[in-house]
Design a protein around this motif. Structure first.
Motif, PDB file in Angstrom:
ATOM      1  N   TYR A 189     -26.915 -83.984 -26.015  1.00 14.34           N
ATOM      2  CA  TYR A 189     -28.298 -84.091 -26.464  1.00 14.34           C
ATOM      3  C   TYR A 189     -29.233 -83.933 -25.270  1.00 14.34           C
ATOM      4  O   TYR A 189     -29.007 -84.508 -24.204  1.00 14.34           O
ATOM      5  CB  TYR A 189     -28.552 -85.452 -27.127  1.00 14.34           C
ATOM      6  CG  TYR A 189     -27.779 -85.655 -28.407  1.00 14.34           C
ATOM      7  CD1 TYR A 189     -28.149 -85.010 -29.576  1.00 14.34           C
ATOM      8  CD2 TYR A 189     -26.675 -86.515 -28.452  1.00 14.34           C
ATOM      9  CE1 TYR A 189     -27.441 -85.196 -30.744  1.00 14.34           C
ATOM     10  CE2 TYR A 189     -25.962 -86.711 -29.619  1.00 14.34           C
ATOM     11  CZ  TYR A 189     -26.345 -86.049 -30.768  1.00 14.34           C
ATOM     12  OH  TYR A 189     -25.641 -86.237 -31.930  1.00 14.34           O
ATOM     13  N   ASN A 209     -35.781 -79.852 -25.082  1.00  9.97           N
ATOM     14  CA  ASN A 209     -36.261 -78.510 -24.745  1.00  9.97           C
ATOM     15  C   ASN A 209     -37.749 -78.400 -25.056  1.00  9.97           C
ATOM     16  O   ASN A 209     -38.255 -79.070 -25.961  1.00  9.97           O
ATOM     17  CB  ASN A 209     -35.509 -77.439 -25.535  1.00  9.97           C
ATOM     18  CG  ASN A 209     -34.087 -77.258 -25.046  1.00  9.97           C
ATOM     19  OD1 ASN A 209     -33.774 -77.562 -23.895  1.00  9.97           O
ATOM     20  ND2 ASN A 209     -33.226 -76.768 -25.915  1.00  9.97           N
ATOM     21  N   TYR A 240     -40.553 -75.750 -26.330  1.00  9.07           N
ATOM     22  CA  TYR A 240     -40.637 -74.484 -27.043  1.00  9.07           C
ATOM     23  C   TYR A 240     -42.084 -73.984 -27.010  1.00  9.07           C
ATOM     24  O   TYR A 240     -43.009 -74.718 -27.355  1.00  9.07           O
ATOM     25  CB  TYR A 240     -40.180 -74.646 -28.495  1.00  9.07           C
ATOM     26  CG  TYR A 240     -38.726 -75.041 -28.620  1.00  9.07           C
ATOM     27  CD1 TYR A 240     -37.732 -74.085 -28.759  1.00  9.07           C
ATOM     28  CD2 TYR A 240     -38.345 -76.377 -28.584  1.00  9.07           C
ATOM     29  CE1 TYR A 240     -36.401 -74.438 -28.869  1.00  9.07           C
ATOM     30  CE2 TYR A 240     -37.013 -76.751 -28.692  1.00  9.07           C
ATOM     31  CZ  TYR A 240     -36.043 -75.774 -28.837  1.00  9.07           C
ATOM     32  OH  TYR A 240     -34.729 -76.125 -28.942  1.00  9.07           O
ATOM     33  N   THR A 256     -27.083 -73.389 -29.386  1.00  6.75           N
ATOM     34  CA  THR A 256     -28.322 -72.830 -29.938  1.00  6.75           C
ATOM     35  C   THR A 256     -28.368 -72.984 -31.452  1.00  6.75           C
ATOM     36  O   THR A 256     -29.405 -73.338 -32.027  1.00  6.75           O
ATOM     37  CB  THR A 256     -28.445 -71.348 -29.551  1.00  6.75           C
ATOM     38  OG1 THR A 256     -28.451 -71.227 -28.128  1.00  6.75           O
ATOM     39  CG2 THR A 256     -29.730 -70.748 -30.100  1.00  6.75           C
ATOM     40  N   SER A 315     -29.160 -76.537 -32.269  1.00  2.63           N
ATOM     41  CA  SER A 315     -30.570 -76.847 -32.016  1.00  2.63           C
ATOM     42  C   SER A 315     -31.454 -76.299 -33.126  1.00  2.63           C
ATOM     43  O   SER A 315     -32.387 -76.966 -33.591  1.00  2.63           O
ATOM     44  CB  SER A 315     -31.004 -76.268 -30.669  1.00  2.63           C
ATOM     45  OG  SER A 315     -30.251 -76.828 -29.616  1.00  2.63           O
ATOM     46  N   ASN A 316     -31.154 -75.062 -33.563  1.00  2.00           N
ATOM     47  CA  ASN A 316     -31.957 -74.471 -34.640  1.00  2.00           C
ATOM     48  C   ASN A 316     -31.832 -75.274 -35.924  1.00  2.00           C
ATOM     49  O   ASN A 316     -32.808 -75.471 -36.650  1.00  2.00           O
ATOM     50  CB  ASN A 316     -31.527 -73.026 -34.864  1.00  2.00           C
ATOM     51  CG  ASN A 316     -31.865 -72.127 -33.691  1.00  2.00           C
ATOM     52  OD1 ASN A 316     -32.737 -72.440 -32.888  1.00  2.00           O
ATOM     53  ND2 ASN A 316     -31.181 -71.008 -33.580  1.00  2.00           N
ATOM     54  N   ARG A 327     -33.830 -78.507 -35.649  1.00  2.00           N
ATOM     55  CA  ARG A 327     -35.272 -78.255 -35.752  1.00  2.00           C
ATOM     56  C   ARG A 327     -35.686 -77.892 -37.177  1.00  2.00           C
ATOM     57  O   ARG A 327     -36.800 -78.181 -37.594  1.00  2.00           O
ATOM     58  CB  ARG A 327     -35.667 -77.122 -34.795  1.00  2.00           C
ATOM     59  CG  ARG A 327     -35.436 -77.457 -33.337  1.00  2.00           C
ATOM     60  CD  ARG A 327     -35.868 -76.305 -32.463  1.00  2.00           C
ATOM     61  NE  ARG A 327     -37.321 -76.108 -32.567  1.00  2.00           N
ATOM     62  CZ  ARG A 327     -37.921 -74.956 -32.272  1.00  2.00           C
ATOM     63  NH1 ARG A 327     -37.216 -73.917 -31.896  1.00  2.00           N
ATOM     64  NH2 ARG A 327     -39.239 -74.851 -32.365  1.00  2.00           N
TER      65      ARG A 327
END
Length: 330
Positions: A54, A57, A59, A203, A206-207, A210
């Motif tokens: 964890y 980031n 963005y 990735t 993470s997507n 989100r």
């Protein structure tokens, strides 16, 4: 290929500093050889250790010419010392300090309630919480799909100390047929770059986080961002006065043509033939010799011819045209 996967940072080789570790895998893979004479153990091997953890980031999204451009920048994050604290007597129940601080799912210890995992951005000071249910669910998923039962074995025949023993919980090998335990390891064995494979996995996680995180705010209204889309279109402005000029010229030409035809049909003989050059006069040859015979150049001949009236097909008093070879007055 042999692997050892764990969610406890203390059991890793070079990931011990990750106190937000989700899953780490140590992989020893034999290189594919095209030489049939290569026999184990004289086979080149590669060792790799990859980890998921964890983090925070930043963005930055920009729309340029209708395309969404996203810049992702890792931010140094710290795990708050007040996070992931037991809310009951789990501190007494767990004797291993690494187990107490680890966020790895455990069939027994994960039963006890803990506070949220609390991450703080060292850049902005913003804090992010991950609930215990989310932490346990993700950790349990990796244990079930990326590892099997752990096998302990001494590093050599004379070594029986469990602390110096090796551990495996995954393997891929061929003995007449391919065998992958668990099945997902076949993807790792066929991967040309394990670091890129783990980066792609991180990735996608993470997507997904989100996409489904913070869908509903405290007031029950979803976080929806609205914007405007611009479409480039070509517009034409009609200048009617210019089009009118062309229409007038065309109409006048038709009137001129129709008038000429009607006058020649009605009056016949003795009317001038509208012409743009001297061909009408020059076609009469000797009949018009007395008019153009004294000229000495083509330009003089054409100038006189343009001022001369002729009737190519005059009508007789009865209304019929002259026979071929007969010419009317010029």
């Amino acid at each position: 290929m042999t692997t050892f996967g764990t969610g406890n940072a203390s059991q890793t080789l070079r990931m011990k500093q990750l106190n937000t570790l989700i899953w780490s895998m140590s992989i020893i893979r034999a290189a594919n050889s095209t030489h049939s004479s290569v026999i184990w153990p004289d086979v080149p091997i590669h060792a790799t250790e990859c980890a998921l953890f964890y983090c925070i980031n930043k963005y930055h999204n920009v729309v340029q010419n209708g395309d969404l451009i996203q810049e992702i920048t890792p931010v140094e994050s710290l795990r708050s010392p007040l996070s992931w604290q037991p809310e009951n007597d789990i501190g007494v129940a767990i004797s291993d300090p690494t187990r107490a601080s680890s966020i790895e799912f455990d069939d027994y210890y994960s039963y006890y309630t803990r506070s949220d995992l609390h991450l703080v951005s060292s850049e902005t000071g913003h804090a992010f919480n991950i609930s215990q249910n989310a932490v346990n669910g993700i950790s349990s998923y990796f244990q079930q799909n990326f590892a099997t039962d752990t096998t302990n074995f001494p590093l050599n025949d004379s070594d029986s100390d469990i602390d110096d023993a090796g551990q495996l919980n995954g393997a891929y090998f061929t003995l007449g047929s391919e065998l992958s335990i668990p099945g997902v390891l076949q993807v790792f064995f066929n991967s040309e770059n394990l670091s890129s494979t783990f980066a792609g996995l991180a990735t996608s996680m993470s997507n997904t986080l989100r996409d489904f995180a913070d869908d509903i705010e405290s007031d029950g209204i979803g976080k929806m961002q609205t914007g405007k889309t611009q479409v480039v279109a070509v517009l034409y402005t009609i200048q009617w006065p210019w089009i009118t000029i062309h229409g007038v010229v065309i109409a006048a030409g038709w009137v001129f043509l129709v008038t000429t035809i009607r006058i020649n049909q009605r009056y016949g003989q003795g009317r001038e033939a509208f012409k743009s050059n001297a061909l009408a006069v020059l076609s009469r040859g000797s009949i018009v010799y007395h008019t153009i015979g004294k000229t000495q150049s083509m330009s003089q001949m054409e100038r006189i011819a343009r001022n001369t009236e002729v009737c190519l097909f005059p009508k007789t008093p009865t209304g019929s045209q002259l026979e071929p070879g007969e010419f009317g007055p010029s």
